[in-house]
Design a protein around this motif. Structure first.
Motif, short mmCIF file in Angstrom:
data_model
loop_
_atom_site.label_atom_id
_atom_site.label_comp_id
_atom_site.label_asym_id
_atom_site.label_seq_id
_atom_site.Cartn_x
_atom_site.Cartn_y
_atom_site.Cartn_z
N TYR A 1 -5.98 15.44 -2.97
CA TYR A 1 -5.35 15.66 -1.67
C TYR A 1 -5.63 17.07 -1.15
CZ TYR A 1 -1.64 17.10 1.53
OH TYR A 1 -0.96 17.63 2.58
N ARG B 1 -7.80 17.87 2.20
CA ARG B 1 -7.10 18.53 3.32
C ARG B 1 -7.91 19.72 3.83
NH1 ARG B 1 -1.44 21.65 2.54
NH2 ARG B 1 -2.91 22.97 1.41
N THR C 1 -2.87 10.47 3.25
CA THR C 1 -1.57 10.01 2.77
C THR C 1 -1.69 9.68 1.29
OG1 THR C 1 -1.05 9.04 4.94
CG2 THR C 1 0.30 8.34 3.06
N GLY D 1 2.55 19.77 -3.24
CA GLY D 1 2.28 18.57 -2.46
C GLY D 1 3.09 17.36 -2.89
N ASP E 1 6.14 16.78 -2.64
CA ASP E 1 7.14 16.42 -1.63
C ASP E 1 6.55 15.57 -0.50
OD1 ASP E 1 5.65 18.78 -1.01
OD2 ASP E 1 7.03 19.21 0.62
N LEU E 2 5.22 15.48 -0.44
CA LEU E 2 4.56 14.70 0.61
C LEU E 2 4.20 13.28 0.15
CD1 LEU E 2 2.11 17.47 1.88
CD2 LEU E 2 4.32 16.84 2.86
N LYS F 1 6.19 3.38 6.11
CA LYS F 1 5.32 4.55 6.23
C LYS F 1 4.01 4.34 5.48
CE LYS F 1 5.43 9.59 5.75
NZ LYS F 1 6.26 10.76 5.34
#
Length: 334
Positions: A37, A41, A48, A64, A66-67, A77
């Motif tokens: 990720y 990024r 996601t 990350g 928390d994402l 989602k």
């Protein structure tokens, strides 16, 4: 499946990316996924990260974490990301059924599938990837993938932390046979980049509640059986123990290794009643193949010396099945 380095042209322009992992992710699954990720990024992609289920509190320090979208609690989602995905990265699993309720949706996707994994016998259907059973961890393979892509300059401290966590846990703190020279060279590189490894060890191994330690003591005293004639140790945990000690996701992690520490033991089995099904974890020393054992008897698999399985027979019946399977493998366990 085309080599993983062939994905480089696909990454040159921004894409909608989903990264997913196996259910009940461990530090390797989470660490490798978050490392990927943080790399993507920096390349400008819309990413996601989806976990099929919840994950342990001791992994929530990871940059990350928390994402990460929990599919079970945030299905809308997750589905929104899947409906628009261009590239699907599958990390630390090689068969879609290991993503539990997420699997049917992944099977229907028409996007490009990319595999990064170190388990045995990957299922077909991946477009690009690396499947290396000699690797210590999927986190190691993510690290090596960045070098294959010529993108090692993107290894930030966040990525280094995630990679180290995955490799450290999947090698048993660098003591398992999978801890090769490749692993030590990788760790040396991460340390040269400024990684503070002791903080990661503390975050994962020194971050539990008192009830977990009391549960471990109770289990060793009351739930352990040793079959010396078969060089095997077993621990069977009823669901009532999980409730009594208020265990959370990840609290039984590593428990099976206590059994393997007994002198002369070649196979260890941890059998836990999770109510919806019984989960089994197997570990072995030397030449006993628990991957084959798990596949043959308990609809599972994994690695030569570390594997898992499942049963819907209930705890008592599953224990009986395990003992019978152990007896059938007496010669191999000597």
């Amino acid at each position: 499946m085309k080599p993983i380095e062939d994905i480089k042209p696909l990454l040159e322009t921004p894409k909608k990316v989903v990264i997913t992992m196996h259910q009940k992710p461990d530090a390797d699954a989470m660490g490798s996924s978050l490392a990927m990720y943080h790399y993507l990024r920096q390349k400008g992609h819309e990413i996601t990260v989806i976990s099929p289920t919840n994950f342990p509190d001791f992994l929530k320090w990871m940059p990350g974490a928390d994402l990460v979208v929990d599919f079970e609690s945030s299905q809308d989602k997750a589905m929104s990301a899947l409906e628009a995905v261009d590239l699907l990265f599958c990390l630390d699993f090689n068969a879609l059924y290991r993503t539990k309720a997420l699997a049917p949706y992944l099977e229907q996707l028409k996007s490009i599938r990319i595999l990064i994994d170190h388990h045995l016998e990957p299922q077909p259907g991946f477009d690009y990837g690396v499947s290396d059973t000699a690797a210590s961890s999927t986190a190691q393979l993510v690290y090596e993938t960045l070098y294959k892509l010529g993108e090692e300059q993107y290894i930030t401290d966040e990525i280094a932390q995630c990679i180290y966590a995955g490799a450290m846990t999947d090698t048993g703190s660098f003591r398992f046979a999978s801890t090769s020279a490749r692993v030590h060279r990788m760790v040396a590189d991460l340390l040269d980049r400024g990684l503070k490894h002791e903080l990661i060890h503390q975050a994962i191994y020194d971050n539990f509640l008192e009830n977990r330690l009391r549960f471990i003591g109770h289990s060793l005293l009351h739930r352990m059986e040793v079959f010396y004639e078969y060089n095997t140790a077993m621990m069977a945990i009823p669901y009532t123990d999980l409730k009594r000690f208020d265990l959370q996701t990840g609290d039984t992690e590593g428990l099976v290794n206590f059994l393997l520490s007994i002198q002369g033991i070649k196979m260890a089995a941890l059998i836990i009643d999770r109510r919806e099904e019984v989960k089994l974890s197997f570990r072995s020393k030397g030449n006993f193949d628990v991957n084959t054992f798990a596949r043959k008897y308990f609809e599972g698999g994994g690695h030569f010396n570390a594997a898992g399985g499942r049963s819907t027979d209930g705890l008592e019946r599953t224990v009986q099945r395990f003992i019978k399977a152990m007896e059938e493998n007496e010669d191999l366990l000597q």
